[in-house]
Design a protein around this motif. Structure first.
Motif, PDB file in Angstrom:
ATOM      1  N   TYR A 219       0.792  -1.288  -0.068  1.00  0.00           N
ATOM      2  CA  TYR A 219       0.292   0.169   0.057  1.00  0.00           C
ATOM      3  C   TYR A 219       0.944   1.076  -0.106  1.00  0.00           C
ATOM      4  O   TYR A 219       0.747   1.799  -0.764  1.00  0.00           O
ATOM      5  CB  TYR A 219      -0.732  -0.077   1.272  1.00  0.00           C
ATOM      6  N   ALA A 220       1.936   1.379   0.657  1.00  0.00           N
ATOM      7  CA  ALA A 220       2.898   2.173   1.355  1.00  0.00           C
ATOM      8  C   ALA A 220       3.295   2.610   0.120  1.00  0.00           C
ATOM      9  O   ALA A 220       3.559   3.880  -0.957  1.00  0.00           O
ATOM     10  CB  ALA A 220       3.268   2.507   2.323  1.00  0.00           C
ATOM     11  N   GLY A 221       4.486   1.499  -0.342  1.00  0.00           N
ATOM     12  CA  GLY A 221       5.079   2.461  -1.820  1.00  0.00           C
ATOM     13  C   GLY A 221       3.984   2.141  -3.278  1.00  0.00           C
ATOM     14  O   GLY A 221       4.163   3.171  -4.189  1.00  0.00           O
ATOM     15  N   GLY A 222       2.736   1.903  -3.130  1.00  0.00           N
ATOM     16  CA  GLY A 222       1.722   2.223  -3.952  1.00  0.00           C
ATOM     17  C   GLY A 222       1.912   3.502  -4.661  1.00  0.00           C
ATOM     18  O   GLY A 222       1.421   3.621  -5.217  1.00  0.00           O
ATOM     19  N   ALA A 223       1.084   3.552  -3.338  1.00  0.00           N
ATOM     20  CA  ALA A 223       0.493   5.072  -3.291  1.00  0.00           C
ATOM     21  C   ALA A 223       1.757   5.754  -3.265  1.00  0.00           C
ATOM     22  O   ALA A 223       1.297   6.801  -4.263  1.00  0.00           O
ATOM     23  CB  ALA A 223      -0.290   5.770  -1.685  1.00  0.00           C
ATOM     24  N   ALA A 224       2.441   5.905  -2.995  1.00  0.00           N
ATOM     25  CA  ALA A 224       4.321   6.795  -3.017  1.00  0.00           C
ATOM     26  C   ALA A 224       4.372   6.508  -4.636  1.00  0.00           C
ATOM     27  O   ALA A 224       4.963   7.726  -5.604  1.00  0.00           O
ATOM     28  CB  ALA A 224       5.591   6.284  -2.410  1.00  0.00           C
ATOM     29  N   GLY A 225       4.240   5.878  -5.318  1.00  0.00           N
ATOM     30  CA  GLY A 225       4.826   5.931  -7.061  1.00  0.00           C
ATOM     31  C   GLY A 225       4.119   6.238  -7.476  1.00  0.00           C
ATOM     32  O   GLY A 225       4.078   7.265  -8.403  1.00  0.00           O
ATOM     33  N   ALA A 226       2.605   6.093  -7.053  1.00  0.00           N
ATOM     34  CA  ALA A 226       1.300   7.192  -8.042  1.00  0.00           C
ATOM     35  C   ALA A 226       1.843   8.162  -8.151  1.00  0.00           C
ATOM     36  O   ALA A 226       1.443   9.345  -8.874  1.00  0.00           O
ATOM     37  CB  ALA A 226       0.291   6.617  -7.841  1.00  0.00           C
ATOM     38  N   ALA A 227       2.043   8.729  -6.878  1.00  0.00           N
ATOM     39  CA  ALA A 227       1.995   9.874  -6.216  1.00  0.00           C
ATOM     40  C   ALA A 227       3.031  10.915  -6.865  1.00  0.00           C
ATOM     41  O   ALA A 227       3.018  11.960  -7.228  1.00  0.00           O
ATOM     42  CB  ALA A 227       1.925  10.508  -5.050  1.00  0.00           C
ATOM     43  N   ALA A 228       4.191   9.852  -7.315  1.00  0.00           N
ATOM     44  CA  ALA A 228       5.558  10.523  -7.987  1.00  0.00           C
ATOM     45  C   ALA A 228       5.066  10.961  -9.194  1.00  0.00           C
ATOM     46  O   ALA A 228       5.657  11.974  -9.914  1.00  0.00           O
ATOM     47  CB  ALA A 228       6.209   9.526  -7.136  1.00  0.00           C
ATOM     48  N   THR A 229       4.358   9.923  -9.757  1.00  0.00           N
ATOM     49  CA  THR A 229       3.696  10.409 -10.956  1.00  0.00           C
ATOM     50  C   THR A 229       3.191  11.194 -11.580  1.00  0.00           C
ATOM     51  O   THR A 229       3.497  12.041 -12.226  1.00  0.00           O
ATOM     52  CB  THR A 229       3.657   9.360 -11.914  1.00  0.00           C
ATOM     53  N   ILE A 230       2.337  11.661 -10.520  1.00  0.00           N
ATOM     54  CA  ILE A 230       0.978  11.711 -10.653  1.00  0.00           C
ATOM     55  C   ILE A 230       1.663  13.727 -11.120  1.00  0.00           C
ATOM     56  O   ILE A 230       1.680  14.851 -11.379  1.00  0.00           O
ATOM     57  CB  ILE A 230       0.299  12.326  -9.729  1.00  0.00           C
ATOM     58  N   GLY A 231       2.539  13.997  -9.256  1.00  0.00           N
ATOM     59  CA  GLY A 231       3.487  15.141  -9.566  1.00  0.00           C
ATOM     60  C   GLY A 231       4.388  14.912 -10.678  1.00  0.00           C
ATOM     61  O   GLY A 231       4.857  17.083 -11.098  1.00  0.00           O
ATOM     62  N   ALA A 232       4.990  14.562 -11.377  1.00  0.00           N
ATOM     63  CA  ALA A 232       6.430  14.878 -12.096  1.00  0.00           C
ATOM     64  C   ALA A 232       5.026  15.525 -13.494  1.00  0.00           C
ATOM     65  O   ALA A 232       5.713  16.184 -13.983  1.00  0.00           O
ATOM     66  CB  ALA A 232       6.548  13.393 -12.960  1.00  0.00           C
ATOM     67  N   VAL A 233       3.826  14.301 -13.592  1.00  0.00           N
ATOM     68  CA  VAL A 233       2.968  14.934 -15.007  1.00  0.00           C
ATOM     69  C   VAL A 233       2.761  16.797 -14.743  1.00  0.00           C
ATOM     70  O   VAL A 233       2.372  17.587 -15.410  1.00  0.00           O
ATOM     71  CB  VAL A 233       2.085  14.104 -14.904  1.00  0.00           C
ATOM     72  N   LEU A 234       2.230  17.017 -13.032  1.00  0.00           N
ATOM     73  CA  LEU A 234       2.186  17.952 -12.726  1.00  0.00           C
ATOM     74  C   LEU A 234       2.948  19.033 -13.428  1.00  0.00           C
ATOM     75  O   LEU A 234       2.802  20.521 -13.877  1.00  0.00           O
ATOM     76  CB  LEU A 234       0.941  18.233 -11.703  1.00  0.00           C
ATOM     77  N   GLN A 235       3.999  18.742 -12.544  1.00  0.00           N
ATOM     78  CA  GLN A 235       5.168  19.556 -12.894  1.00  0.00           C
ATOM     79  C   GLN A 235       5.942  19.394 -14.727  1.00  0.00           C
ATOM     80  O   GLN A 235       5.701  21.567 -15.027  1.00  0.00           O
ATOM     81  CB  GLN A 235       6.338  18.744 -12.329  1.00  0.00           C
ATOM     82  N   VAL A 236       5.297  18.294 -15.619  1.00  0.00           N
ATOM     83  CA  VAL A 236       5.487  19.274 -16.536  1.00  0.00           C
ATOM     84  C   VAL A 236       4.537  20.139 -17.136  1.00  0.00           C
ATOM     85  O   VAL A 236       4.209  20.993 -18.399  1.00  0.00           O
ATOM     86  CB  VAL A 236       5.644  17.753 -17.333  1.00  0.00           C
ATOM     87  N   LEU A 237       3.567  20.081 -17.279  1.00  0.00           N
ATOM     88  CA  LEU A 237       2.485  20.307 -17.683  1.00  0.00           C
ATOM     89  C   LEU A 237       1.957  21.366 -17.194  1.00  0.00           C
ATOM     90  O   LEU A 237       1.764  22.463 -18.177  1.00  0.00           O
ATOM     91  CB  LEU A 237       0.898  19.596 -17.668  1.00  0.00           C
ATOM     92  N   ASP A 238       2.264  22.049 -15.999  1.00  0.00           N
ATOM     93  CA  ASP A 238       1.919  22.877 -15.379  1.00  0.00           C
ATOM     94  C   ASP A 238       2.069  23.293 -13.602  1.00  0.00           C
ATOM     95  O   ASP A 238       1.339  23.407 -13.204  1.00  0.00           O
ATOM     96  CB  ASP A 238      -0.348  23.192 -14.983  1.00  0.00           C
ATOM     97  N   SER A 239       3.846  23.575 -13.685  1.00  0.00           N
ATOM     98  CA  SER A 239       4.097  23.561 -13.034  1.00  0.00           C
ATOM     99  C   SER A 239       4.197  24.509 -12.141  1.00  0.00           C
ATOM    100  O   SER A 239       3.895  24.409 -10.727  1.00  0.00           O
ATOM    101  CB  SER A 239       5.955  23.044 -12.802  1.00  0.00           C
ATOM    102  N   GLU A 240       3.872  25.922 -12.619  1.00  0.00           N
ATOM    103  CA  GLU A 240       3.908  27.498 -11.688  1.00  0.00           C
ATOM    104  C   GLU A 240       2.097  26.837 -10.659  1.00  0.00           C
ATOM    105  O   GLU A 240       1.573  27.872  -9.907  1.00  0.00           O
ATOM    106  CB  GLU A 240       3.326  29.053 -12.742  1.00  0.00           C
ATOM    107  N   ASP A 241       1.114  26.408 -11.906  1.00  0.00           N
ATOM    108  CA  ASP A 241      -0.468  26.893 -11.292  1.00  0.00           C
ATOM    109  C   ASP A 241      -0.611  25.600 -10.182  1.00  0.00           C
ATOM    110  O   ASP A 241      -1.131  25.985  -9.367  1.00  0.00           O
ATOM    111  CB  ASP A 241      -1.133  26.642 -12.463  1.00  0.00           C
ATOM    112  N   SER A 242       0.546  24.185 -10.707  1.00  0.00           N
ATOM    113  CA  SER A 242      -0.446  23.568  -9.534  1.00  0.00           C
ATOM    114  C   SER A 242       1.054  23.268  -8.195  1.00  0.00           C
ATOM    115  O   SER A 242       1.937  22.131  -8.119  1.00  0.00           O
ATOM    116  CB  SER A 242      -0.126  22.157 -10.508  1.00  0.00           C
TER     117      SER A 242
END
Length: 305
Positions: free
Chosen positions: A37-60
């Motif tokens: 559970y912990a590792g899975g949630a961490a991995g998904a959160a890291a990917t969500i953060g990276a996608v937002l960083q690329v697409l809209d880092s200022e507003d997000s």
């Protein structure tokens, strides 16, 4: 193999090895499904953060920071849980002495180690300025790349064992774990305070992930149900109860989010239900494996199907 003179409980006409389990029950302790559970949630959160960083880092920026914090905390806690299960840190370090692409356990150990370092680096360094901040941004992207493998490799690891209920679900179990991990990450994000645009995006992604999770759970049931005996742990005993509870909690989370998700109280309730459902899923799969390995008939019927 015999059908006469077997221990009590043996069913006549069923192939077993003298009514005894053909494989050993997994010795993993509760820390392992907790790590799933912990590792899975961490991995998904890291990917969500990276996608937002690329697409809209200022507003997000706030949402990206929360994703990095969840990834750093989840990988750190996950590593501690694995070391606790192993007994001492040296045993975890021993898994890193070589790199074996053919071993899901070895590859997973390297993924976890790299993801932990990158996630912590992204969470800490990105709060700085200048070169440190840029290093943090790069670390966040690296952690995001490792997110899906971190969220899904544990299911591949289970499917690579000889445990019938895990082995028979080898094509659908990884999809279930990744979807559930994404839903868990979104549930954790919904506990934070963000603007309406950010929350809407998180809620939509969480809804999609939970719907995929429910569909993937049904797919796992169908795949393992190819051999009726193999699928029993998902319908009986503690593992069956947890499996049903996981699905019910996920449905409740979806319903509460759709009806009251725009209010903070409703959003928090939906997040808690979703987190509980994702955690119950991991423990259900763990208990199902233990029950399947202890079933004298499951291994033989699986191999003969």
């Amino acid at each position: 193999m015999n059908t006469a003179g077997n221990p009590p409980g043996h069913e006549p006409g069923s192939p077993t090895y003298h009514g005894l389990p053909a494989i050993k029950t997994p010795v993993w302790t509760w820390e392992v499904p907790a790590y799933f559970y912990a590792g899975g949630a961490a991995g998904a959160a890291a990917t969500i953060g990276a996608v937002l960083q690329v697409l809209d880092s200022e507003d997000s920026a706030r949402l990206v920071r929360r994703c990095r914090d969840i990834a750093a905390l989840g990988t750190t806690v996950g590593t501690a849980l694995l070391i606790s299960d192993l007994g001492r840190p040296a045993r975890f370090l021993n898994m890193l002495r070589v790199f074996k692409p053919s071993s899901p356990l070895n590859v997973g150990s390297w993924i976890l180690t790299a993801a932990t370092g990158l996630s912590i680096g992204a969470a800490v360094l990105s709060r700085g300025e200048g070169p440190l901040a840029r290093m943090g941004e790069l670390a966040g992207l690296g952690a995001g790349v490792l997110g899906p493998p971190l969220a899904g490799y544990t299911a591949v690891l289970l499917a690579a064992t000889a445990v019938p209920v895990w082995q028979e679900g080898r094509t659908t179990l990884p999809v279930l774990f990744i979807a559930s991990s994404t839903g868990a990450a979104c549930s954790l994000l919904e506990l934070g305070d963000f603007d309406e645009t950010e929350l809407t995006a998180v809620r939509r992604l969480g809804t999609i992930a939970q719907l995929v999770e429910l569909a993937a759970a049904k797919a796992v049931e169908r795949e393992t149900g190819r051999v009726e005996r193999v699928a029993r742990p998902y319908d009986e005993g503690l593992s069956g109860a947890l499996w049903k509870a996981s699905g019910a909690l996920t449905v409740v989370s979806l319903a509460v989010d759709q009806m009251t998700g725009k209010r903070k109280g409703g959003r928090v309730a939906a997040a808690l239900f979703g987190s509980a459902g994702s955690l119950a899923l991991r423990f259900s799969v763990w208990h199902a494996g233990r029950a399947s390995a202890a079933d004298p008939r499951a291994t033989f019927e699986s191999q003969r199907a």
